[in-house]
Design a protein around this motif. Sequence first.
Motif, mmCIF file in Angstrom:
data_model
loop_
_atom_site.group_PDB
_atom_site.id
_atom_site.type_symbol
_atom_site.label_atom_id
_atom_site.label_comp_id
_atom_site.label_asym_id
_atom_site.label_seq_id
_atom_site.Cartn_x
_atom_site.Cartn_y
_atom_site.Cartn_z
ATOM 1 N N ILE A 3 0.851 -1.191 0.000
ATOM 2 C CA ILE A 3 0.000 0.000 0.000
ATOM 3 C C ILE A 3 0.882 1.235 0.000
ATOM 4 O O ILE A 3 1.755 1.380 0.869
ATOM 5 C CB ILE A 3 -0.900 0.025 1.263
ATOM 6 N N GLY A 4 0.649 2.142 -0.961
ATOM 7 C CA GLY A 4 1.397 3.390 -1.020
ATOM 8 C C GLY A 4 0.786 4.517 -0.190
ATOM 9 O O GLY A 4 1.426 5.023 0.729
ATOM 10 N N PRO A 5 -0.460 4.907 -0.462
ATOM 11 C CA PRO A 5 -1.019 6.107 0.188
ATOM 12 C C PRO A 5 -1.187 5.902 1.697
ATOM 13 O O PRO A 5 -1.733 4.899 2.142
ATOM 14 C CB PRO A 5 -2.396 6.262 -0.467
ATOM 15 N N SER A 6 -0.714 6.864 2.476
ATOM 16 C CA SER A 6 -0.762 6.729 3.932
ATOM 17 C C SER A 6 -2.197 6.743 4.451
ATOM 18 O O SER A 6 -2.479 6.215 5.522
ATOM 19 C CB SER A 6 0.033 7.850 4.585
ATOM 20 N N SER A 7 -3.115 7.356 3.679
ATOM 21 C CA SER A 7 -4.502 7.484 4.159
ATOM 22 C C SER A 7 -5.389 6.324 3.706
ATOM 23 O O SER A 7 -6.579 6.312 3.994
ATOM 24 C CB SER A 7 -5.099 8.795 3.636
ATOM 25 N N PHE A 8 -4.813 5.319 3.022
ATOM 26 C CA PHE A 8 -5.621 4.247 2.437
ATOM 27 C C PHE A 8 -6.461 3.521 3.493
ATOM 28 O O PHE A 8 -5.942 3.059 4.512
ATOM 29 C CB PHE A 8 -4.710 3.245 1.713
ATOM 30 N N ALA A 9 -7.789 3.440 3.232
ATOM 31 C CA ALA A 9 -8.735 2.714 4.094
ATOM 32 C C ALA A 9 -8.781 3.248 5.521
ATOM 33 O O ALA A 9 -9.226 2.571 6.439
ATOM 34 C CB ALA A 9 -8.417 1.227 4.105
ATOM 35 N N GLU A 10 -8.352 4.510 5.663
ATOM 36 C CA GLU A 10 -8.280 5.146 6.984
ATOM 37 C C GLU A 10 -9.673 5.302 7.584
ATOM 38 O O GLU A 10 -9.884 5.085 8.777
ATOM 39 C CB GLU A 10 -7.645 6.523 6.781
ATOM 40 N N LYS A 11 -10.635 5.701 6.751
ATOM 41 C CA LYS A 11 -11.987 5.985 7.252
ATOM 42 C C LYS A 11 -12.921 4.800 7.095
ATOM 43 O O LYS A 11 -13.961 4.743 7.730
ATOM 44 C CB LYS A 11 -12.572 7.199 6.501
ATOM 45 N N ASP A 12 -12.620 3.898 6.189
ATOM 46 C CA ASP A 12 -13.526 2.794 5.892
ATOM 47 C C ASP A 12 -12.672 1.605 5.453
ATOM 48 O O ASP A 12 -11.946 1.701 4.467
ATOM 49 C CB ASP A 12 -14.496 3.211 4.773
ATOM 50 N N PRO A 13 -12.729 0.471 6.179
ATOM 51 C CA PRO A 13 -11.825 -0.647 5.883
ATOM 52 C C PRO A 13 -12.246 -1.486 4.674
ATOM 53 O O PRO A 13 -11.528 -2.415 4.296
ATOM 54 C CB PRO A 13 -11.898 -1.481 7.163
ATOM 55 N N GLY A 26 1.927 -6.491 -6.444
ATOM 56 C CA GLY A 26 1.136 -5.355 -6.908
ATOM 57 C C GLY A 26 1.221 -4.206 -5.927
ATOM 58 O O GLY A 26 1.492 -4.404 -4.743
ATOM 59 N N LEU A 27 1.011 -2.987 -6.430
ATOM 60 C CA LEU A 27 1.061 -1.799 -5.570
ATOM 61 C C LEU A 27 -0.228 -0.993 -5.712
ATOM 62 O O LEU A 27 -0.656 -0.678 -6.826
ATOM 63 C CB LEU A 27 2.246 -0.902 -5.962
ATOM 64 N N ILE A 28 -0.852 -0.689 -4.573
ATOM 65 C CA ILE A 28 -1.879 0.364 -4.530
ATOM 66 C C ILE A 28 -1.097 1.659 -4.426
ATOM 67 O O ILE A 28 -0.446 1.919 -3.404
ATOM 68 C CB ILE A 28 -2.806 0.181 -3.304
ATOM 69 N N ALA A 29 -1.130 2.475 -5.490
ATOM 70 C CA ALA A 29 -0.177 3.580 -5.603
ATOM 71 C C ALA A 29 -0.778 4.924 -5.232
ATOM 72 O O ALA A 29 -1.946 5.211 -5.531
ATOM 73 C CB ALA A 29 0.364 3.644 -7.030
ATOM 74 N N GLY A 30 0.053 5.735 -4.586
ATOM 75 C CA GLY A 30 -0.278 7.138 -4.337
ATOM 76 C C GLY A 30 0.587 7.996 -5.228
ATOM 77 O O GLY A 30 0.652 7.755 -6.430
ATOM 78 N N LEU A 31 1.273 8.967 -4.635
ATOM 79 C CA LEU A 31 2.092 9.889 -5.416
ATOM 80 C C LEU A 31 3.590 9.641 -5.221
ATOM 81 O O LEU A 31 4.416 10.468 -5.609
ATOM 82 C CB LEU A 31 1.727 11.337 -5.075
ATOM 83 N N GLU A 32 3.970 8.504 -4.627
ATOM 84 C CA GLU A 32 5.394 8.164 -4.460
ATOM 85 C C GLU A 32 6.051 8.027 -5.828
ATOM 86 O O GLU A 32 5.381 7.706 -6.809
ATOM 87 C CB GLU A 32 5.546 6.857 -3.653
ATOM 88 N N PRO A 33 7.369 8.249 -5.906
ATOM 89 C CA PRO A 33 8.037 8.189 -7.222
ATOM 90 C C PRO A 33 8.061 6.756 -7.765
ATOM 91 O O PRO A 33 8.548 5.852 -7.094
ATOM 92 C CB PRO A 33 9.458 8.692 -6.924
ATOM 93 N N LEU A 34 7.531 6.564 -8.970
ATOM 94 C CA LEU A 34 7.522 5.240 -9.602
ATOM 95 C C LEU A 34 8.263 5.352 -10.931
ATOM 96 O O LEU A 34 7.702 5.153 -12.008
ATOM 97 C CB LEU A 34 6.077 4.753 -9.755
#
Lengths: 308, 308
Positions: free
Chosen positions: B7-17, B53-61
């Motif tokens: 998981i890339g984004p730090s906020s992933f599934a933060e509010k809803d699992p 596989g990667l759930i991607a945010g804005l990290e450098p790819l």
Amino acid sequence: MSLVVAIGPSSFAEKDPTPLRLLEDAGIRIKPNPFGRRLTEPEIIAHLAGVDGLIAGLEPLNRTVLESAHPRLKALARVGIGVANVDFDAAADFGVTVSSTPDGPVDAVAEMTLTALLTLARQLFPTNAALHRGEWVKSIGLGLRGATVLLIGYGRIGRRTGELLQAFGAQVLVCDPAVREDALPEGIRAVTLREGLGQADAISLHASGEDCILAAPEFKQMKPGTLLLNGARGGLVEESALLEALDSGIVAGTWFDAFWEEPYHGILTDYEQALLTPHVGTYTTQCRLQMESEAVKNLMRDLGLQET
Amino acid sequence: MSLVVAIGPSSFAEKDPTPLRLLEDAGIRIKPNPFGRRLTEPEIIAHLAGVDGLIAGLEPLNRTVLESAHPRLKALARVGIGVANVDFDAAADFGVTVSSTPDGPVDAVAEMTLTALLTLARQLFPTNAALHRGEWVKSIGLGLRGATVLLIGYGRIGRRTGELLQAFGAQVLVCDPAVREDALPEGIRAVTLREGLGQADAISLHASGEDCILAAPEFKQMKPGTLLLNGARGGLVEESALLEALDSGIVAGTWFDAFWEEPYHGILTDYEQALLTPHVGTYTTQCRLQMESEAVKNLMRDLGLQET
């Protein structure tokens, strides 16, 4: 002898002279408000001397005032909906026709209700204030698509608010004893107050009447984090119960445009999560112009003149 | 051996699992973001070791990152629209399938644009601040019914914004070289930039691309008192020309959610008539959940798993 019309509201035709032109073009002589503010009883008595019609604001139009203007005063046309300042029995006794402009404020108040709802849902105020202080703090708000909004009261303004909410994809519930389920638009559901309070993400008041609708027992039925919108009347909500609900987080944010007394200087002004506006629901350029033009046309009709 | 997804984004599934459950229910092993913030290049290289596989945010790819994850990494699914952080050539070279979620943000950004427009049009911030200071000051705002709004750019978000504006009864103009007049919904008119700027009460930016669209010459074509909304990209507007237009009153109020650099600490924060939000156009519960679920489904498809 030409007809004479006195102007009550100090803001009449302030932004757009069109309504005044309508009167002038009909050959009517105009007596402007001489004080630039709401007239007192002695002032309106003096203002109505030798006058055939009044474009009315919220100045006192009681029996004493109407009797003093008799027999020349024939019509008064209120710019706005509320006519609590008019003694209708006295108007009938002295042959004065009374009109108002109930459709004028509909769009402006419904738009203001959406403005407040969206602003609270997206936490716009704290976020904007933080960024102006140099703090870049993201938080997740509530979208309107799929959110449940309870309308308490479903007259002209409630209906228009419901239309706008549906355009956003919100789930609209209506609580209004005067409304039959089968008279509602598709997708809008009639509920009891108890049902509605337990399901709503946001509650918007559009009820008429003098009763208090939301007191301590009703706040207990709401979901934690509810948004409460009141563009209708302060007295629909018990102030102390609201403050308790804000303190406990049952109400996460609230908008009031109408208060228990006005101008309002009460304790809600200490709450950051309260969005407060000074009874300006109808204050748009379009609404003022529409209500003023409508009032002029009503007055000319009631004075026996052709509409232009 | 079970599949591993990072998981890339730090906020992933933060509010809803829910999105996390979709992965778990498919028997996938999950590597959460270990830092709770956006990962740097060395961090994402370490994070991708042994990952399918990667759930991607804005990290450098970039090429270095994708090469280091080769040959095991097969798919990356961006939560969001923008994929400027992905080197597509490198992804193709190393057999990595890339997906994004272009529909997820549409409602959230369009709703935020309406929120900002209504707030500025009704002068909600100064009015609310005054009442909290104890000052009861009414002013007349702009209603949306009959107001003219120019949309610059008419992709997914521009179209949804136009729909909402039409629900309010606004007059919608569209400037977008890629849009044919006869492809527009009824009541929406295509205009040149010059025509649009001269007629609009409010201008909303929804353009893609890297060009600056509003610089000094364009501000000169606007009506005094224009509202300017930018939820798209800071670079679409020349900052110095905007400041000049705010100083002169050509622009009466503006909203920016995207800036020339982020986090933004620039001179706009000194302007009270600038409504500023920290790139949170997509930050609603509904939008996050929709984009995250969509990204999970994209990733599972690209890893050869059945959608659940």
